[in-house]
Design a protein around this motif. Sequence first.
Motif, PDB file in Angstrom:
ATOM      1  N   ASN A 179       0.865  -1.179   0.000  1.00 23.08           N
ATOM      2  CA  ASN A 179       0.000   0.000   0.000  1.00 23.08           C
ATOM      3  C   ASN A 179       0.900   1.228   0.000  1.00 23.08           C
ATOM      4  O   ASN A 179       2.126   1.115   0.100  1.00 23.08           O
ATOM      5  CB  ASN A 179      -0.976  -0.015   1.193  1.00 23.08           C
ATOM      6  CG  ASN A 179      -0.272  -0.079   2.531  1.00 23.08           C
ATOM      7  OD1 ASN A 179       0.466   0.847   2.895  1.00 23.08           O
ATOM      8  ND2 ASN A 179      -0.474  -1.155   3.275  1.00 23.08           N
ATOM      9  N   ILE A 180       0.310   2.393  -0.101  1.00 23.35           N
ATOM     10  CA  ILE A 180       1.085   3.616  -0.251  1.00 23.35           C
ATOM     11  C   ILE A 180       1.990   3.881   0.952  1.00 23.35           C
ATOM     12  O   ILE A 180       3.037   4.515   0.828  1.00 23.35           O
ATOM     13  CB  ILE A 180       0.149   4.810  -0.505  1.00 23.35           C
ATOM     14  CG1 ILE A 180       0.933   6.018  -1.041  1.00 23.35           C
ATOM     15  CG2 ILE A 180      -0.644   5.163   0.743  1.00 23.35           C
ATOM     16  CD1 ILE A 180       0.036   7.130  -1.537  1.00 23.35           C
ATOM     17  N   LEU A 204      -5.426  -0.962   1.490  1.00 23.16           N
ATOM     18  CA  LEU A 204      -5.891   0.230   2.207  1.00 23.16           C
ATOM     19  C   LEU A 204      -5.334   0.284   3.623  1.00 23.16           C
ATOM     20  O   LEU A 204      -5.893   0.948   4.503  1.00 23.16           O
ATOM     21  CB  LEU A 204      -7.425   0.261   2.228  1.00 23.16           C
ATOM     22  CG  LEU A 204      -8.096   0.265   0.846  1.00 23.16           C
ATOM     23  CD1 LEU A 204      -9.609   0.290   0.984  1.00 23.16           C
ATOM     24  CD2 LEU A 204      -7.614   1.447   0.003  1.00 23.16           C
ATOM     25  N   LEU A 209      -6.374   3.834   5.259  1.00 24.78           N
ATOM     26  CA  LEU A 209      -6.441   4.678   4.073  1.00 24.78           C
ATOM     27  C   LEU A 209      -7.867   4.903   3.589  1.00 24.78           C
ATOM     28  O   LEU A 209      -8.076   5.334   2.457  1.00 24.78           O
ATOM     29  CB  LEU A 209      -5.587   4.066   2.952  1.00 24.78           C
ATOM     30  CG  LEU A 209      -4.079   4.144   3.193  1.00 24.78           C
ATOM     31  CD1 LEU A 209      -3.322   3.211   2.264  1.00 24.78           C
ATOM     32  CD2 LEU A 209      -3.595   5.585   3.005  1.00 24.78           C
ATOM     33  N   VAL A 249      -1.173   9.616   6.677  1.00 26.33           N
ATOM     34  CA  VAL A 249      -2.356   9.581   5.809  1.00 26.33           C
ATOM     35  C   VAL A 249      -2.855  11.000   5.551  1.00 26.33           C
ATOM     36  O   VAL A 249      -3.179  11.365   4.414  1.00 26.33           O
ATOM     37  CB  VAL A 249      -3.468   8.718   6.448  1.00 26.33           C
ATOM     38  CG1 VAL A 249      -4.760   8.842   5.644  1.00 26.33           C
ATOM     39  CG2 VAL A 249      -3.035   7.261   6.533  1.00 26.33           C
ATOM     40  N   LYS A 253      -3.430  13.231   1.926  1.00 27.62           N
ATOM     41  CA  LYS A 253      -4.849  13.350   1.571  1.00 27.62           C
ATOM     42  C   LYS A 253      -5.069  14.222   0.340  1.00 27.62           C
ATOM     43  O   LYS A 253      -5.869  13.885  -0.541  1.00 27.62           O
ATOM     44  CB  LYS A 253      -5.632  13.899   2.757  1.00 27.62           C
ATOM     45  CG  LYS A 253      -7.144  13.893   2.551  1.00 27.62           C
ATOM     46  CD  LYS A 253      -7.864  14.251   3.839  1.00 27.62           C
ATOM     47  CE  LYS A 253      -7.628  13.212   4.918  1.00 27.62           C
ATOM     48  NZ  LYS A 253      -8.407  13.515   6.157  1.00 27.62           N
ATOM     49  N   LEU A 256      -4.161  12.261  -2.818  1.00 22.71           N
ATOM     50  CA  LEU A 256      -4.989  11.090  -3.094  1.00 22.71           C
ATOM     51  C   LEU A 256      -6.423  11.453  -3.444  1.00 22.71           C
ATOM     52  O   LEU A 256      -7.096  10.683  -4.144  1.00 22.71           O
ATOM     53  CB  LEU A 256      -4.959  10.140  -1.893  1.00 22.71           C
ATOM     54  CG  LEU A 256      -3.594   9.547  -1.536  1.00 22.71           C
ATOM     55  CD1 LEU A 256      -3.730   8.538  -0.408  1.00 22.71           C
ATOM     56  CD2 LEU A 256      -2.951   8.886  -2.755  1.00 22.71           C
ATOM     57  N   ALA A 264      -9.804   6.381  -0.263  1.00 17.32           N
ATOM     58  CA  ALA A 264      -9.573   4.981  -0.612  1.00 17.32           C
ATOM     59  C   ALA A 264      -9.322   4.819  -2.104  1.00 17.32           C
ATOM     60  O   ALA A 264      -8.432   4.056  -2.524  1.00 17.32           O
ATOM     61  CB  ALA A 264     -10.764   4.127  -0.178  1.00 17.32           C
ATOM     62  N   ALA A 267      -5.836   5.795  -2.861  1.00 15.10           N
ATOM     63  CA  ALA A 267      -4.861   4.783  -2.439  1.00 15.10           C
ATOM     64  C   ALA A 267      -4.785   3.653  -3.455  1.00 15.10           C
ATOM     65  O   ALA A 267      -3.695   3.125  -3.733  1.00 15.10           O
ATOM     66  CB  ALA A 267      -5.254   4.242  -1.068  1.00 15.10           C
ATOM     67  N   TRP A 270      -2.869   4.844  -6.515  1.00 18.69           N
ATOM     68  CA  TRP A 270      -1.412   4.791  -6.322  1.00 18.69           C
ATOM     69  C   TRP A 270      -0.881   3.404  -6.678  1.00 18.69           C
ATOM     70  O   TRP A 270       0.161   3.274  -7.335  1.00 18.69           O
ATOM     71  CB  TRP A 270      -1.044   5.134  -4.878  1.00 18.69           C
ATOM     72  CG  TRP A 270       0.424   5.043  -4.622  1.00 18.69           C
ATOM     73  CD1 TRP A 270       1.370   6.012  -4.844  1.00 18.69           C
ATOM     74  CD2 TRP A 270       1.145   3.902  -4.123  1.00 18.69           C
ATOM     75  NE1 TRP A 270       2.621   5.552  -4.510  1.00 18.69           N
ATOM     76  CE2 TRP A 270       2.516   4.259  -4.066  1.00 18.69           C
ATOM     77  CE3 TRP A 270       0.761   2.623  -3.722  1.00 18.69           C
ATOM     78  CZ2 TRP A 270       3.500   3.377  -3.627  1.00 18.69           C
ATOM     79  CZ3 TRP A 270       1.744   1.731  -3.277  1.00 18.69           C
ATOM     80  CH2 TRP A 270       3.095   2.109  -3.236  1.00 18.69           C
TER      81      TRP A 270
END
Length: 316
Positions: A179-180, A204, A209, A249, A253, A256, A264, A267, A270
């Motif tokens: 994940n990111i 997530l 996320l 996170v 924001k 994203l 979400a 994420a 990404w």
Amino acid sequence: MDGGPPGSSEAENWGRATLDGQPLGWGKVDDEESVRAIRRALDLGVTFFDTADAYGAGHSERVLARALGKRRADVVLATKWGNVIDEERRLLTGSDDSPAYARRALTASLRRLDTDHVDLYQLHLSDADPERAAQLRDTCEDFVREGLIRAYAWSTDDPERAAVFAEGAHCAAVQHRLNILQDAPELLAVCEELNLASINRSPLAMGLLTGKHTAGRALEAGDIRRKPPEWLPGFTADGAADPDWLARVDALKEILTSGGRTLAQGALAWLWARSPRTVPIPGFRSAAQAEENAGAIAEGPLTAAQLTEVDHVLGR
């Protein structure tokens, strides 16, 4: 969602526990809503569903089979084996890395999934001995020849272990955490080198996320994140989201949520930008969550410039 247009879905982990009572699920789950969510995902073009015999000690497979019904042929169905379960008590009782158990587990999964084959069969023991795993890889080749499975993979975060399974002719993927907040460049390199799909567990970050967690808010009883084991970072010992993780996170924001995405969806975007081999499997409990996950596809991946900006924000 499949390995072409990225974005798969993981059937939700129905409540389960270890013999000592440690919860291994995500709290309360409504089977009827789960069925509605899976069918909604189908209607929105989701074609890859990932589960495991240990999820709900078999219950997840049964609910997924019920939801798919006559549409089984429309999907790529993936499940896992290696953990020993007690269906009646819904308990995880141990593990078994023997070829004989692999066959028994597959037979049981086929029965619960109400199908004559599994499209992707995955070893669920992330730290299994590589030599033992090589035997299981050969067993999976037997399953392919018998028409019981189409392909196989290892669910592991170890690139060297993933490469062991990749020596088999019908190894198609590795499932691993990505994940990111938790990049996995070595595993992505293995996937690229050995022509494997990268199936992304925890895309997530166990819900961090989604934007639904706040500092200090404890999770409900029966949720594994309330008493997080060592392998589950991002949550504190008192059952709340880690403030440091939430701060990261929050810093991401703006990037994203660009273009009208939800957090979400950003994420997931990404992940698709990170590698063309990624197949994220975000879990969902409701039809609304299935719609949000599927809606990420229309927005597409982040741009190269946004990828660079993410790395700058995270200092990597």
